[in-house]
Design a protein around this motif. Structure first.
Motif, PDB file in Angstrom:
ATOM      1  N   ASP A 235     -50.630  14.760-103.350  1.00  9.24           N
ATOM      2  CA  ASP A 235     -51.516  15.654-102.548  1.00  9.24           C
ATOM      3  C   ASP A 235     -52.904  15.696-103.153  1.00  9.24           C
ATOM      4  O   ASP A 235     -53.918  15.662-102.432  1.00  9.24           O
ATOM      5  N   ALA A 236     -52.958  15.766-104.479  1.00 13.92           N
ATOM      6  CA  ALA A 236     -54.267  15.819-105.141  1.00 13.92           C
ATOM      7  C   ALA A 236     -55.018  14.522-104.923  1.00 13.92           C
ATOM      8  O   ALA A 236     -56.237  14.518-104.687  1.00 13.92           O
ATOM      9  N   LYS A 237     -54.261  13.417-104.965  1.00 13.98           N
ATOM     10  CA  LYS A 237     -54.916  12.124-104.731  1.00 13.98           C
ATOM     11  C   LYS A 237     -55.444  12.044-103.318  1.00 13.98           C
ATOM     12  O   LYS A 237     -56.567  11.546-103.068  1.00 13.98           O
TER      13      LYS A 237
ATOM     14  N   GLU B 260     -60.077  12.298 -99.609  1.00 11.00           N
ATOM     15  CA  GLU B 260     -60.806  12.964 -98.512  1.00 11.00           C
ATOM     16  C   GLU B 260     -62.165  13.435 -98.997  1.00 11.00           C
ATOM     17  O   GLU B 260     -63.174  13.340 -98.287  1.00 11.00           O
ATOM     18  N   GLN B 261     -62.201  14.010-100.251  1.00 17.66           N
ATOM     19  CA  GLN B 261     -63.466  14.495-100.783  1.00 17.66           C
ATOM     20  C   GLN B 261     -64.432  13.329-100.988  1.00 17.66           C
ATOM     21  O   GLN B 261     -65.631  13.455-100.786  1.00 17.66           O
ATOM     22  N   GLU B 262     -63.871  12.164-101.414  1.00 19.90           N
ATOM     23  CA  GLU B 262     -64.745  11.004-101.584  1.00 19.90           C
ATOM     24  C   GLU B 262     -65.351  10.602-100.243  1.00 19.90           C
ATOM     25  O   GLU B 262     -66.534  10.249-100.163  1.00 19.90           O
TER      26      GLU B 262
ATOM     27  N   LEU C  38     -71.856  12.857 -96.815  1.00 22.61           N
ATOM     28  CA  LEU C  38     -72.997  13.678 -97.217  1.00 22.61           C
ATOM     29  C   LEU C  38     -74.122  12.801 -97.741  1.00 22.61           C
ATOM     30  O   LEU C  38     -75.311  13.075 -97.475  1.00 22.61           O
ATOM     31  N   LYS C  39     -73.748  11.758 -98.512  1.00 23.59           N
ATOM     32  CA  LYS C  39     -74.772  10.842 -99.029  1.00 23.59           C
ATOM     33  C   LYS C  39     -75.527  10.194 -97.878  1.00 23.59           C
ATOM     34  O   LYS C  39     -76.744  10.051 -97.909  1.00 23.59           O
TER      35      LYS C  39
END
Length: 288
Positions: free
Chosen positions: A11-13, A18-20, A26-27
């Motif tokens: 899940d963390a991965k 997703e955050q990446e 955003l970039k």
């Protein structure tokens, strides 16, 4: 226990992936913003100035609108006051007109009554005057007849004058048949003073029937003759051609009815010449 830890790691991965993805998005957005800033960043200050100017203009217009509203309100109040004053004046005029109408009607009624009384009095006086006039009419008719007869008796007109060839008077030869007036300057008789020895013209003072006669005498060197004219119109004439004799005499007579003010005179024929002439006339009787 191990399986739970493994699940948490997965899940963390997953969340990290997703955050990446979000960070990459955003970039990209930041890159786009940087590019947009590079394009419009230099015009921001100008736009701000324009916005400030527009804001000031709007405030000024708002102030003018407020002033205009104030002026309009004052003018409306003044108009209302003036309208109220006019209504009061109109009401006063209507009242005055009604009062005058009543007074005029009363005065007219009084005048009508007085006129009727005066008319009755005049009619009565007229009847009395007509009676008196009828009584005196016969006497007046007689007086008028006497006056007319007296005027006829006093109407005396007669003249006779002559002209002799000299340097002082015109005796011809005539060059214009309308202006060759013979002026008989030696007057024998001029009762009533109808003949003018300065102009050679007889002017009727009374309406009536007149008798005129004229004679001309000339030598054989020129035609001898003349024309009697009434109001510048030919009436009768005399004419004598040159002949073997040494002299010629001609004459004529006419009776004319003249109105007061009409004229009679003698003129020469064109080319004519006289040595002497006599012009006479008199009133036979006046006419009405």
């Amino acid at each position: 226990m191990a399986s739970q830890t493994e699940m948490k790691l997965r899940d963390a991965k997953t969340k990290l992936e997703e955050q990446e993805v979000d960070i990459a998005s955003l970039k990209r957005d930041v890159g786009e913003l940087v590019k947009h800033w590079d394009r419009v960043g230099g015009n921001i200050s100008e736009i701000e100035e324009r916005l400030d100017t527009t804001e000031r203009q709007l405030r000024e217009r708002e102030e003018k609108l407020e002033d205009l509203e104030s002026e309009t309100g004052a003018a409306f109040n003044a108009t209302q006051k003036l309208l109220t004053l006019y209504k009061k004046e109109l009401s006063h005029l209507n009242s005055t007109a009604r009062e005058l109408e009543v007074k005029v009607e009363a005065r007219l009624n009084a005048t009508e009554t007085q006129l009727e009384a005066n008319l009755t009095e005049i009619q009565n006086d007229s009847g009395a005057f007509s009676t008196k006039l009828n009584d005196q009419e016969a006497g007046f008719d007689g007086f008028r007849n006497v006056k007319r007869l007296t005027a006829k008796v006093n109407a005396k007109v007669a003249f006779s004058a002559t002209i002799i060839e000299s340097n002082d008077v015109f005796t011809g030869p005539g060059t214009n048949s309308t202006n060759n007036i013979l002026i008989y300057n030696r007057v024998f008789t001029n009762i009533g003073f109808a003949y003018n020895s300065k102009t050679g013209i007889f002017t009727a003072r009374l309406k009536g029937v007149y008798h005129f006669s004229f004679m001309t005498f000339g030598y054989n060197g020129h035609t001898s003759g003349a024309i009697l004219v009434k109001n510048r119109h030919y009436q009768v004439s005399t004419w004598q051609f040159t002949g073997s004799d040494n002299s010629d005499t001609t004459s004529n007579t006419v009776i004319l009815e003249l109105n007061a003010g009409e004229t009679v005179n003698i003129i020469l024929w064109k080319g004519g010449k006289i040595h002497t002439s006599v012009f006479s006339g008199f009133l036979i009787f006046p006419t009405l």
